[in-house]
Enzyme design. Structure first.
Site, PDB file in Angstrom:
ATOM      1  CG  ASN A  79      -1.936  -1.131   1.132  1.00 14.31           C
ATOM      2  OD1 ASN A  79      -2.901  -1.027   0.379  1.00 14.31           O
ATOM      3  ND2 ASN A  79      -1.695  -2.218   1.851  1.00 14.31           N
ATOM      4  CD  GLU A  80       4.511   1.414  -2.857  1.00 16.49           C
ATOM      5  OE1 GLU A  80       4.766   1.668  -1.662  1.00 16.49           O
ATOM      6  OE2 GLU A  80       5.363   0.948  -3.610  1.00 16.49           O
ATOM      7  N   PRO A  81       2.187   5.234  -0.725  1.00 17.72           N
ATOM      8  CG  PRO A  81       3.980   6.641  -0.283  1.00 17.72           C
ATOM      9  CD  PRO A  81       3.640   5.284  -0.831  1.00 17.72           C
ATOM     10  CB  SER A  85      -2.874   3.175   0.171  1.00 19.69           C
ATOM     11  OG  SER A  85      -1.944   2.673  -0.748  1.00 19.69           O
TER      12      SER A  85
END
Ligand code: F6R
Length: 628
Positions: free
Chosen positions: A150-152, A154
């Site tokens: 879950n990358e920035p 998300s």
């Protein structure tokens, strides 16, 4: 609210025990234990301990159901780079878990039809719900604050989905892929919502590279830009970190801001004064009682007199760390010098984990030691043979071929080799490991570069020792554990040279990397030699930091200034490592070349000394002494 556990002794064993207790408790109730699993370097030691519990203490995984957080996309399950392979290698193949109970997002799911992909992802969520949800979710954390992938950006309630990997994540994970172009751009990941539905969560983080993100996760505001901060909303989260990963937390970095401190500890006082200088943008000798009082350090002044006295003490301590004579200044008073004056000419061994760490990390000091007439040896601990590009292999064998031809030497064998190598490399898959023959050639390439750098630094060929420690020779990024055979190689060299000084890469905080293993072998060799060998008590062990981090100024015990021409010479020594130049096979998470990182780091150290009010140098290399 997260429960923060740091500096835990035996933390891997305790974490594995916590998981094992859950499994056993569920067994007693006749129920399954549902575990959320992570990959990456963080959980490896915990998985190793779980395997030990299974093999030696009879822990059964028959009632365990697992769901992994993520998988690269696209990625066939049999590829050695897949998380499916990772889980088999690091856990599943070594315990009695039922294969049908393990679930990993399928990186080979077709994306031809987006509807199909959505169906697959909701199906993954449903499978979790159908078994009653995740009892315990294990997490690592990315430097950008991702959990799972879950990358920035998300969302708080995101579910399992296909995402695009952030540039930082791709770089961090590059060490498993030969060449950046082979790192996947996408991944399937459980969502933040999926993770937060777990009944309990353990987030683990090790090493200084995680310190900043751990601080933001624990102390920062809740934000989608740092998805791990969403964990603050869960009511059963444990965050387990080691000292280096905890280093940026207020309670450790600046304890004087949150509690009363015992200032008799010189290193704490030094750290606090350096911090105060940086905060007030003043040099040490300009700090006043008010500066101390207004910045939470009034008790330091109360315990130790006036600012003036504290300033002088700390200033002198730092002043005494600076020396242009890393081998000791002959025939001079050495009471306040980091190294002894006697003997005037010392025998020094520089241990270099990979073939270029010596010049990258302490090239300036290496050159000074040679220039000042000491007998310098370099011991290359590993061959570094996985970090050479394939086309360099062809280039060097081609060179050997042309060389033989032009010199009129017999070249049938080399011709055969050239044909074999070209064929092998042409057919080699992106995730395939090299044949022993190719590894040997890559090792020869790196050895040649190291020899060239040693010659450039002015030591005779016979003072360059290539130890080829066996633990490294797996042909993969994953290495064997060190054994007595590795330690014996180090012991033999130490006993042969009987050094007055040893320099080693002191990456104490790197739990799995080659540098830490190389250091452990040196520590163990000294531990064993200390019992029998007299010379050991006259030997100083100096630790330099590898290519990634530097000691902080309050820790440094020897700072060796580097003049502009010396820095230039150091750069040229690094340039001898041509296979690592421009782009390295394993650049790590820093886009700069190794020589640039080294210069930036050495300049930054000099600048900090200067800002504290000490002399202004072009650059400085830093060391900490290890007392064994
Ligand atoms: C892996 C995962 C990632 C990693 C994170 C840290 O399944 O979900 O979030 O936990 O990237 O990676 P390491 O542990 O290699 O530092």
């Amino acid at each position: 609210m997260a429960n923060l556990v740091y500096s835990e002794e035996n933390r891997f064993e305790k974490l594995a025990k916590q998981i094992a207790d859950l499994i056993v408790e569920r067994q007693k109730e006749g129920k399954n234990a549902v575990l959320g699993m992570a990959t990456g370097s963080t959980p490896v030691k915990v998985y190793e301990e779980l395997i030990r519990l299974h093999q030696e203490e009879g822990l059964s995984f028959q009632n365990v159901i697992t769901f992994n957080l993520d998988e690269y996309y696209p990625m066939p399950a049999h590829s050695i780079n897949s998380y499916a392979h990772f889980m088999r290698e690091y856990l599943f193949d070594h315990v009695d878990i039922k294969p049908e109970n393990t679930h990993i997002p399928d990186g080979s799911t077709s994306l031809e039809n987006v509807e199909e992909m959505i169906k697959y992802c909701t199906g993954y969520e449903k499978k979790i719900a159908d078994v009653g949800g995740i009892d315990l979710q294990i997490l690592g954390i990315g430097r950008n604050g991702h959990i799972g992938f879950n990358e920035p950006g998300s969302a708080y309630n995101s579910g399992t989905r296909l995402i695009t990997l952030d540039a930082k994540t791709r770089m961090d994970n590059s060490s498993h892929f030969m060449g950046n172009e082979n790192i996947p751009r996408k991944a399937l990941t459980m969502g933040i919502g999926t993770i937060l539905r777990a009944k309990a969560i353990i987030l683990m983080a090790w090493g200084p590279g995680k310190a900043s993100i751990v601080q933001k996760t624990v102390e920062g505001d809740l934000t989608g830009q740092i998805p791990a901060t969403y964990l603050q909303r869960h009511d059963n989260v444990q965050i387990v970190v080691d000292d280096p990963a905890a280093a940026e937390l207020t309670r450790l970095k600046t304890p004087w801001l949150v509690k009363m401190c015992t200032w008799s500890d010189n290193s704490l006082r030094r750290r606090a004064v350096v911090w105060l200088c940086q905060k007030t943008k003043k040099s040490i000798l300009k700090l006043t009682d008010e500066d101390y009082n207004e910045n939470g350090m009034s008790d330091l002044i109360a315990q130790q007199g006036q600012a003036y006295q504290v300033n002088i003490q700390v200033f002198n301590e730092l002043q005494h760390t600076i020396t242009g004579w890393p081998g000791g200044k002959p025939y001079s008073d050495d009471t306040h010098r980091p190294e002894r004056a006697f003997p005037a000419k010392k025998r020094a061994i520089i241990f270099s984990p990979h073939p270029d760490d010596d010049v990258i990390s302490m090239g300036g000091t290496f050159l000074r030691l040679v220039d000042q007439g000491h007998q310098v040896h370099v011991a290359y601990q590993t061959s570094g043979n996985i970090a050479v590009f394939d086309d360099d292999v062809v280039r060097f064998v081609d060179f050997a071929l042309d060389f033989n031809r032009d010199m009129g030497y017999e070249d049938k064998e080399v011709q055969k080799l050239y044909t074999n190598v070209k064929k092998y490399l042409k057919e080699k898959k992106a995730d395939q490991q090299d044949s022993p023959e190719i590894r040997k050639i890559k090792g020869v390439i790196r050895r040649g570069e190291a020899k060239a750098a040693c010659r450039f630094c002015g030591i005779p060929d016979e003072n360059a020792h290539f130890l080829n420690m066996p633990f490294y020779e797996t042909g993969q990024t994953r290495k064997k554990p060190i054994g007595q055979e590795d330690v014996d190689i180090i012991k033999n060299l130490l006993n042969e040279i009987r050094p007055h000084q040893v320099y080693a890469a002191g990456d104490l905080a790197d739990p799995h990397g080659t540098h830490k293993v190389c250091l452990d072998a040196i520590f163990e060799a000294f531990r064993q030699l200390k019992e029998t060998e007299d010379w050991v008590k006259d030997c100083y062990l100096w630790l330099y930091r590898g290519a990634w981090h530097e000691w902080s100024v309050d820790e440094i015990e020897m700072a060796v200034p580097i003049s502009p021409p010396e820095l230039e010479r150091k750069r040229k020594a690094i340039f001898k490592h041509q296979s690592q130049k421009d782009t390295a096979v394993f650049p790590g998470n820093d886009p700069r070349e190794f020589w640039q990182r080294a210069e930036d780091r050495n300049r930054a150290t000099a600048q900090i000394y200067n800002q504290l009010g000490l002399a202004e140098y072009e650059a400085m290399e830093a060391f900490v002494r290890w007392h064994f």
